[in-house]
Write an enzyme that holds these catalytic residues in place. Structure first.
Site, mmCIF file in Angstrom:
data_model
loop_
_atom_site.group_PDB
_atom_site.id
_atom_site.type_symbol
_atom_site.label_atom_id
_atom_site.label_comp_id
_atom_site.label_asym_id
_atom_site.label_seq_id
_atom_site.Cartn_x
_atom_site.Cartn_y
_atom_site.Cartn_z
ATOM 1 N N HIS A 130 0.784 -1.234 0.000
ATOM 2 C CA HIS A 130 0.000 0.000 0.000
ATOM 3 C C HIS A 130 0.819 1.291 0.000
ATOM 4 O O HIS A 130 0.513 2.237 0.740
ATOM 5 C CB HIS A 130 -0.939 0.013 1.216
ATOM 6 C CG HIS A 130 -2.067 -0.978 1.140
ATOM 7 N ND1 HIS A 130 -2.498 -1.549 -0.035
ATOM 8 C CD2 HIS A 130 -2.867 -1.503 2.126
ATOM 9 C CE1 HIS A 130 -3.522 -2.362 0.220
ATOM 10 N NE2 HIS A 130 -3.756 -2.375 1.516
ATOM 11 N N HIS A 204 -9.916 2.299 -0.042
ATOM 12 C CA HIS A 204 -9.827 1.330 1.039
ATOM 13 C C HIS A 204 -10.871 1.527 2.143
ATOM 14 O O HIS A 204 -10.573 1.338 3.329
ATOM 15 C CB HIS A 204 -8.408 1.366 1.623
ATOM 16 C CG HIS A 204 -7.927 0.068 2.173
ATOM 17 N ND1 HIS A 204 -8.420 -0.487 3.334
ATOM 18 C CD2 HIS A 204 -7.006 -0.804 1.715
ATOM 19 C CE1 HIS A 204 -7.797 -1.632 3.568
ATOM 20 N NE2 HIS A 204 -6.932 -1.858 2.603
ATOM 21 N N TYR A 206 -13.791 0.432 4.598
ATOM 22 C CA TYR A 206 -14.280 -0.816 5.190
ATOM 23 C C TYR A 206 -15.786 -0.649 5.341
ATOM 24 O O TYR A 206 -16.229 0.284 6.020
ATOM 25 C CB TYR A 206 -13.713 -1.032 6.588
ATOM 26 C CG TYR A 206 -12.260 -1.380 6.693
ATOM 27 C CD1 TYR A 206 -11.266 -0.495 6.287
ATOM 28 C CD2 TYR A 206 -11.876 -2.589 7.268
ATOM 29 C CE1 TYR A 206 -9.928 -0.825 6.440
ATOM 30 C CE2 TYR A 206 -10.530 -2.918 7.420
ATOM 31 C CZ TYR A 206 -9.564 -2.028 7.007
ATOM 32 O OH TYR A 206 -8.240 -2.339 7.158
ATOM 33 N N GLU A 341 -11.658 -3.710 -2.872
ATOM 34 C CA GLU A 341 -10.706 -2.750 -3.439
ATOM 35 C C GLU A 341 -10.426 -3.066 -4.900
ATOM 36 O O GLU A 341 -9.858 -4.100 -5.216
ATOM 37 C CB GLU A 341 -9.378 -2.819 -2.686
ATOM 38 C CG GLU A 341 -9.474 -2.807 -1.185
ATOM 39 C CD GLU A 341 -8.225 -3.415 -0.531
ATOM 40 O OE1 GLU A 341 -7.111 -3.226 -1.042
ATOM 41 O OE2 GLU A 341 -8.369 -4.100 0.486
HETATM 42 C C1 GLA Z 1 -5.293 -4.815 2.456
HETATM 43 C C2 GLA Z 1 -4.455 -6.028 2.545
HETATM 44 C C3 GLA Z 1 -4.604 -6.675 3.866
HETATM 45 C C4 GLA Z 1 -4.344 -5.681 4.976
HETATM 46 C C5 GLA Z 1 -5.258 -4.510 4.812
HETATM 47 C C6 GLA Z 1 -4.973 -3.422 5.803
HETATM 48 O O1 GLA Z 1 -6.533 -5.021 2.044
HETATM 49 O O2 GLA Z 1 -4.683 -6.937 1.509
HETATM 50 O O3 GLA Z 1 -3.742 -7.756 3.986
HETATM 51 O O4 GLA Z 1 -3.013 -5.266 4.946
HETATM 52 O O5 GLA Z 1 -5.136 -3.958 3.550
HETATM 53 O O6 GLA Z 1 -4.936 -3.871 7.101
#
Ligand code: GLA
Length: 376
Positions: A130, A204, A206, A341
């Protein structure tokens, strides 16, 4: 008579100029906080005609809240978030952010471009994740409101310096968030560079459609428009092989509860500590937006449909949430939020068989991803 006329004029002008509670796609700006170096961070509130509200800050281009209706018209926030700038500065979960320069993992943080080797920051075991230590999610972006056919949009721009986190070239990335009257969050990315580089940003947030982050996402029903995933090793680096989802817990071609198979003793799930994989969405054609996934929460009736022009969709089931991240929903426990994502496949700079993420001077990186909310 004069007084009556005056009153009528006054009432009319109020109707015209006061933004209605159910928004006119007008963006409001408020001070959100200050960075340690004194730079101000602003929060922008977008509200569409049906009353759906989204808040975005120009730190990390982060969506801090998104309130959408359930089947009875009750609005609830469906994204995780902290309650202050400090939370976003300290947090390590990428809540709501635009992740970059490269979303997802690059094996050992190494790749080569035009015969030259590059080493980017290693920040996830022995790999790069990331964008590195200070990715786009921890930077201050420039915000502008732009007028489009669907009302006002918020355009955020970040200029990433040549050499930042080890990446070559100065990259300018703009991300435009639009909240349409069809309850869609449209995200349009455009990026350019002055030297050959790689670019693979993603969003990203959630999501938890239930209306409360005290509930896990295990009862959410999910469909993913993919016949295969990109297989990973135990460091979640792609092997280069596509794994057919048939007869595996990775098969989301027909709607199924996320929790139904998440703890199966299936190697890919063991490596991911749950779902943390990239689905190869059918019918990839550069620039063509198609349906990628549908998420449904039966109790609230909320549905989120994801459309994208990207090759892959990382479905991450919040496996690393462990109660440490605290925010507006209390403390976020294991699997109380999930990410969908849109991006290119993980470790694509080292996998010539995957679609490319290379960006050259004179070219424009483009991505369109839509999160559409409805109920049933
Ligand atoms: C992404 C990654 C995960 C984790 C999250 C953040 O989606 O694929 O493994 O690192 O971000 O916690």
């Amino acid at each position: 008579m004069r007084q009556i006329l005056f009153c009528i004029v006054l009432i009319c002008s109020c109707i015209q100029f006061t933004p209605s509670k159910k928004g006119n796609n007008v963006i409001e700006k408020t001070l959100y906080g200050k960075l340690p170096d004194g730079r101000a961070v602003y929060q922008y509130t977008l509200m569409n005609k049906s009353g759906t509200t989204m808040k975005v800050i120009n730190f990390g281009a982060i969506v801090t809240s998104l309130a959408v209706p359930d089947r009875n018209g009750k609005y609830d926030d469906v994204v995780t978030g902290y309650d202050s700038l400090q939370g976003y500065m300290d947090g390590s979960s990428y809540f709501g952010a635009i992740v970059g320069r490269y979303g997802n993992r690059i094996g050992k943080g190494q790749f080569a471009l035009e015969g030259k080797k590059y080493q980017v920051t290693v920040n996830d075991g022995e790999n790069h994740l990331h964008g590195g230590k200070i990715g786009f999610n921890k930077e201050l972006w420039t915000a502008n409101t732009v007028q489009g056919s669907a009302g006002q949009s918020l355009q955020l721009t970040y200029i990433s310096k040549d050499g930042e986190e080890g990446y070559p070239g100065k990259v300018t990335l703009s991300v435009t968030y639009t909240l349409t009257d069809k309850n869609e969050l449209r995200i349009v990315y455009k990026g350019t560079t002055d030297k050959t580089t790689i670019l693979n940003p993603t969003h990203h947030s959630y999501f938890n459609l239930s209306g409360s982050f005290n509930n896990t996402i295990l009862d959410h029903l999910l469909t993913i428009e993919a016949d295969s995933i990109t297989q990973v090793d135990k460091g979640l680096i792609t092997t280069g092989k596509y794994l057919d989802v048939t007869n595996t817990p990775m098969d989301f071609r027909t709607q199924i509860a996320i929790g139904a198979r998440i703890n199966d003793k299936f190697e890919q799930l063991i490596f991911g500590k749950g779902y943390d994989h990239n689905w190869a969405i059918r019918n990839y054609l550069k620039g063509k937006v198609r349906k990628a996934a549908e998420l449904y929460e039966p109790k609230s009736g909320r549905v989120m449909t994801v459309y994208t022009d990207q090759p892959g969709l990382q479905f991450y089931s919040g496996n690393f949430l462990d109660g440490t991240a605290k925010g507006k929903g209390g403390s976020y426990q294991h699997r109380t939020g999930l990410c969908l994502e849109a991006q290119c496949f993980p470790d694509s700079p080292n996998k010539p068989e995957f679609p490319t993420v290379t960006l050259k001077p004179g070219e424009t990186y483009e991505q369109t991803t839509i999160y559409q909310f409805s109920t049933k």
